[in-house]
Motif scaffolding. Structure first.
Motif, PDB file in Angstrom:
ATOM      1  N   GLY A  39      -4.339   2.335   4.373  1.00 54.10           N
ATOM      2  CA  GLY A  39      -3.400   1.544   3.539  1.00 54.10           C
ATOM      3  C   GLY A  39      -4.236   1.458   2.510  1.00 54.10           C
ATOM      4  N   MET A  40      -3.439   1.172   1.236  1.00 57.11           N
ATOM      5  CA  MET A  40      -4.072   0.964   0.133  1.00 57.11           C
ATOM      6  C   MET A  40      -3.501  -0.082  -0.701  1.00 57.11           C
ATOM      7  SD  MET A  40      -4.449   4.984  -1.386  1.00 57.11           S
ATOM      8  CE  MET A  40      -5.380   4.095  -3.016  1.00 57.11           C
ATOM      9  N   SER A  91       4.443  10.195   7.362  1.00 52.90           N
ATOM     10  CA  SER A  91       5.223   9.418   6.409  1.00 52.90           C
ATOM     11  C   SER A  91       4.392   8.745   5.444  1.00 52.90           C
ATOM     12  CB  SER A  91       6.044   8.205   7.409  1.00 52.90           C
ATOM     13  OG  SER A  91       5.521   7.602   8.021  1.00 52.90           O
ATOM     14  N   VAL A  92       5.019   8.533   4.312  1.00 57.27           N
ATOM     15  CA  VAL A  92       4.488   7.600   3.267  1.00 57.27           C
ATOM     16  C   VAL A  92       5.301   6.438   2.908  1.00 57.27           C
ATOM     17  CG1 VAL A  92       3.463   7.414   1.075  1.00 57.27           C
ATOM     18  CG2 VAL A  92       3.094   9.618   2.453  1.00 57.27           C
ATOM     19  N   ALA A  93       4.745   5.245   2.894  1.00 57.36           N
ATOM     20  CA  ALA A  93       5.812   4.273   2.491  1.00 57.36           C
ATOM     21  C   ALA A  93       5.241   3.270   1.503  1.00 57.36           C
ATOM     22  CB  ALA A  93       6.290   3.529   3.959  1.00 57.36           C
ATOM     23  N   CYS A  94       5.835   2.915   0.349  1.00 59.74           N
ATOM     24  CA  CYS A  94       5.275   2.007  -0.487  1.00 59.74           C
ATOM     25  C   CYS A  94       6.216   0.762  -0.667  1.00 59.74           C
ATOM     26  CB  CYS A  94       5.273   2.648  -2.095  1.00 59.74           C
ATOM     27  SG  CYS A  94       4.681   1.584  -3.183  1.00 59.74           S
ATOM     28  N   SER A 140       1.167   3.026   2.342  1.00 66.65           N
ATOM     29  CA  SER A 140       0.501   3.244   3.649  1.00 66.65           C
ATOM     30  C   SER A 140       1.261   4.461   4.024  1.00 66.65           C
ATOM     31  CB  SER A 140       1.383   2.311   4.437  1.00 66.65           C
ATOM     32  OG  SER A 140       1.319   2.479   6.038  1.00 66.65           O
ATOM     33  N   PHE A 141      -0.041   5.319   4.606  1.00 66.45           N
ATOM     34  CA  PHE A 141       0.106   6.622   4.899  1.00 66.45           C
ATOM     35  C   PHE A 141      -0.019   6.644   6.528  1.00 66.45           C
ATOM     36  CE2 PHE A 141      -1.665   6.391   0.794  1.00 66.45           C
ATOM     37  CZ  PHE A 141      -0.909   7.586   0.096  1.00 66.45           C
TER      38      PHE A 141
END
Length: 275
Positions: free
Chosen positions: A30-31, A74-77, A92-93
């Motif tokens: 997470g960033m 998956s990648v979710a912003c 989030s990766f």
């Protein structure tokens, strides 16, 4: 312009690397970025646009390449604009076991992709697509669960006129190029809070969160942590989101001129289509 003094919690935790032992078995990178409040820009929705571009999964996008390398599922912003003080943006990766080895490289690719988005500028066509899709979603929205519906409307009424109590989350007036670029420019490595949630840290943390008993540790800087590898693979050219040619312009139902009672059944290799 950030609403935080130098001795604030934000300054204390930015650039930190947080290791967390999760309840489930997922490996999550997470960033998180803390930005100035943006809820007042609800008509132009600059943060929605930024997250939309980072969520792009088309060929040669960031998400596509990470999946091709088997580093990421998956990648979710997403962002939280409810506060009057700050806006939280998180990317989030969902990592594979292989991807867990290359966290610094994934972060490097993220910033390269973000720089490319900023370098190519805000795409008004993409914003127009976003506006269309939200209008379609609103026009064809199913009635939600009653409790969810009441909660959402109550929150919207607190920030908007009654006429926008339902429509506000879907409403896009016009693109604010200046504000969107300004916010995108504030997403910087020096302000990032990086966390990895993984069972590999079980028994290797030194702190416990007091409310839920979650085990975690704080590293001073992720670049100093020696538990990662570099693949030495070149960072490829990535593709930023472009116009979506699949958005329909007309959703009206065609008249049944042939008086057909039942649809035709068309078998395909992927399933069955009824036409």
């Amino acid at each position: 312009s950030m609403p935080f003094p130098n001795n604030s919690p934000k300054s204390a935790i930015a650039q930190k690397f947080v290791k967390v032992v999760p309840v489930n078995g997922d490996n999550i990178l997470g960033m998180t970025f803390i930005l100035p409040p943006t809820k007042q820009y609800w008509e132009s929705k600059p943060m929605v646009y930024i997250c939309h571009t980072l969520n792009y999964e088309g060929k040669d996008s960031l998400a596509y390449i990470l999946k091709e390398r088997s580093w990421c599922n998956s990648v979710a912003c997403y962002m939280d604009e409810k506060s009057d003080m700050v806006t939280w943006m998180n990317i989030s990766f969902n990592l594979t076991k292989e991807g867990l080895k290359y966290v610094p490289e994934i972060i490097q690719m993220f910033y390269r992709y973000l720089d490319q988005i900023k370098g190519e500028g805000i795409n008004e066509t993409v914003y127009s697509d976003l506006k269309k899709m939200n209008q379609i979603s609103f026009d064809h929205m199913e009635f939600p669960e009653h409790l969810d519906f009441v909660t959402a409307v109550s929150e919207n009424v607190a920030d908007h006129e009654m006429e926008y109590a339902l429509y506000a989350p879907f409403y896009f007036k016009e693109l604010d190029l200046k504000k969107t670029m300004e916010l995108a420019s504030m997403i910087k490595p020096k302000d990032a809070i990086v966390s990895i949630s993984s069972k590999i840290y079980s028994g290797k943390t030194d702190q416990t969160e007091k409310w839920y008993g979650i085990e975690y540790s704080l590293e001073e800087n992720i670049t100093k942590y020696s538990g990662f590898q570099m693949s030495n693979l070149p960072i490829p050219d990535m593709v930023v989101i472009q116009k979506n040619r699949f958005i329909p312009d007309n959703l009206s139902i065609l008249p049944n001129n042939n008086n057909i009672k039942y649809p035709s059944r068309i078998p395909t290799n992927l399933g069955v289509v009824y036409y």
